[in-house]
Scaffold this motif. Sequence first.
Motif, short mmCIF file in Angstrom:
data_model
loop_
_atom_site.label_atom_id
_atom_site.label_comp_id
_atom_site.label_asym_id
_atom_site.label_seq_id
_atom_site.Cartn_x
_atom_site.Cartn_y
_atom_site.Cartn_z
N GLY A 1 59.13 -73.52 -2.79
CA GLY A 1 58.41 -73.63 -4.06
C GLY A 1 57.00 -74.16 -3.80
O GLY A 1 56.73 -74.73 -2.74
N PRO A 2 56.11 -74.00 -4.75
CA PRO A 2 54.73 -74.42 -4.52
C PRO A 2 54.56 -75.93 -4.63
O PRO A 2 55.22 -76.58 -5.43
N GLY A 3 53.68 -76.46 -3.81
CA GLY A 3 53.26 -77.85 -3.96
C GLY A 3 52.17 -77.90 -5.02
O GLY A 3 51.72 -76.86 -5.53
N PRO A 4 51.70 -79.09 -5.37
CA PRO A 4 50.69 -79.22 -6.41
C PRO A 4 49.40 -78.45 -6.13
O PRO A 4 48.75 -77.99 -7.07
N ASP A 5 49.02 -78.31 -4.87
CA ASP A 5 47.78 -77.59 -4.54
C ASP A 5 47.89 -76.09 -4.81
O ASP A 5 46.90 -75.44 -5.09
N VAL A 6 49.08 -75.54 -4.73
CA VAL A 6 49.28 -74.10 -4.85
C VAL A 6 49.85 -73.70 -6.21
O VAL A 6 49.65 -72.58 -6.66
N ALA A 7 50.52 -74.60 -6.89
CA ALA A 7 51.25 -74.28 -8.13
C ALA A 7 50.39 -73.62 -9.20
O ALA A 7 50.90 -72.82 -9.99
N LEU A 8 49.11 -73.91 -9.24
CA LEU A 8 48.25 -73.33 -10.27
C LEU A 8 48.00 -71.84 -10.07
O LEU A 8 47.61 -71.14 -11.00
N VAL B 1 55.93 -72.60 4.18
CA VAL B 1 56.25 -73.97 4.57
C VAL B 1 55.25 -74.40 5.64
O VAL B 1 55.24 -73.84 6.74
N VAL B 2 54.41 -75.36 5.29
CA VAL B 2 53.44 -75.92 6.23
C VAL B 2 54.04 -77.20 6.78
O VAL B 2 54.41 -78.10 6.02
N LEU B 3 54.16 -77.25 8.10
CA LEU B 3 54.74 -78.43 8.74
C LEU B 3 53.64 -79.43 9.09
O LEU B 3 52.62 -79.06 9.68
N GLN B 4 53.87 -80.69 8.75
CA GLN B 4 52.95 -81.77 9.12
C GLN B 4 53.08 -82.00 10.62
O GLN B 4 54.18 -81.83 11.20
N GLU C 1 64.63 -81.70 4.93
CA GLU C 1 63.48 -82.60 5.09
C GLU C 1 62.22 -81.84 5.51
O GLU C 1 61.12 -82.32 5.31
N LEU C 2 62.39 -80.70 6.13
CA LEU C 2 61.26 -79.95 6.68
C LEU C 2 60.82 -78.79 5.79
O LEU C 2 59.63 -78.50 5.70
N LEU C 3 61.77 -78.13 5.14
CA LEU C 3 61.48 -76.94 4.35
C LEU C 3 61.19 -77.32 2.90
O LEU C 3 61.97 -77.07 1.99
N ARG C 4 60.06 -77.95 2.71
CA ARG C 4 59.66 -78.41 1.37
C ARG C 4 58.16 -78.22 1.20
O ARG C 4 57.43 -78.10 2.18
N PRO C 5 57.69 -78.21 -0.04
CA PRO C 5 56.25 -78.07 -0.25
C PRO C 5 55.49 -79.31 0.21
O PRO C 5 56.06 -80.41 0.27
N LEU C 6 54.24 -79.13 0.53
CA LEU C 6 53.39 -80.26 0.88
C LEU C 6 53.09 -81.08 -0.36
O LEU C 6 53.02 -80.54 -1.46
N PRO C 7 52.85 -82.38 -0.20
CA PRO C 7 52.37 -83.16 -1.34
C PRO C 7 50.94 -82.71 -1.66
O PRO C 7 50.31 -82.01 -0.86
N GLY C 8 50.43 -83.09 -2.79
CA GLY C 8 49.09 -82.70 -3.18
C GLY C 8 48.03 -83.25 -2.25
O GLY C 8 48.16 -84.34 -1.71
N GLY C 9 47.00 -82.44 -2.02
CA GLY C 9 45.84 -82.91 -1.26
C GLY C 9 45.50 -82.22 0.03
O GLY C 9 44.33 -82.00 0.29
N PRO C 10 46.46 -81.84 0.89
CA PRO C 10 46.07 -81.32 2.20
C PRO C 10 45.55 -79.88 2.20
O PRO C 10 44.90 -79.48 3.15
N LEU C 11 45.81 -79.10 1.16
CA LEU C 11 45.35 -77.72 1.13
C LEU C 11 44.17 -77.57 0.17
O LEU C 11 44.21 -78.04 -0.96
N ASN C 12 43.14 -76.89 0.64
CA ASN C 12 41.99 -76.57 -0.21
C ASN C 12 42.22 -75.15 -0.72
O ASN C 12 42.01 -74.19 0.01
#
Length: 77
Positions: free
Chosen positions: A24-31, A38-41, A57-68
Amino acid sequence: MATAGLWRDGQGNYPPAFTMLTTGPGPDVALIHDHQIVVLQPPDWAAWIYLTKPEAELLRPLPGGPLNVENARAGSA
């Protein structure tokens, strides 16, 4: 940046294959979209390769902020 994916070597008449996993989309992509890759830290790279953490734990959306994220359609007329 690293993305979660699966690789299969080619065998016989089957060529090598690769897929990128989505979630599912993280906050940066949801709009702009209803899912994202899945972007791995960096601290999770080895955990993905060596399966040392549960997939959940790994296959989840990123928190807001890291993607422009830019909406290419926003600038079109």
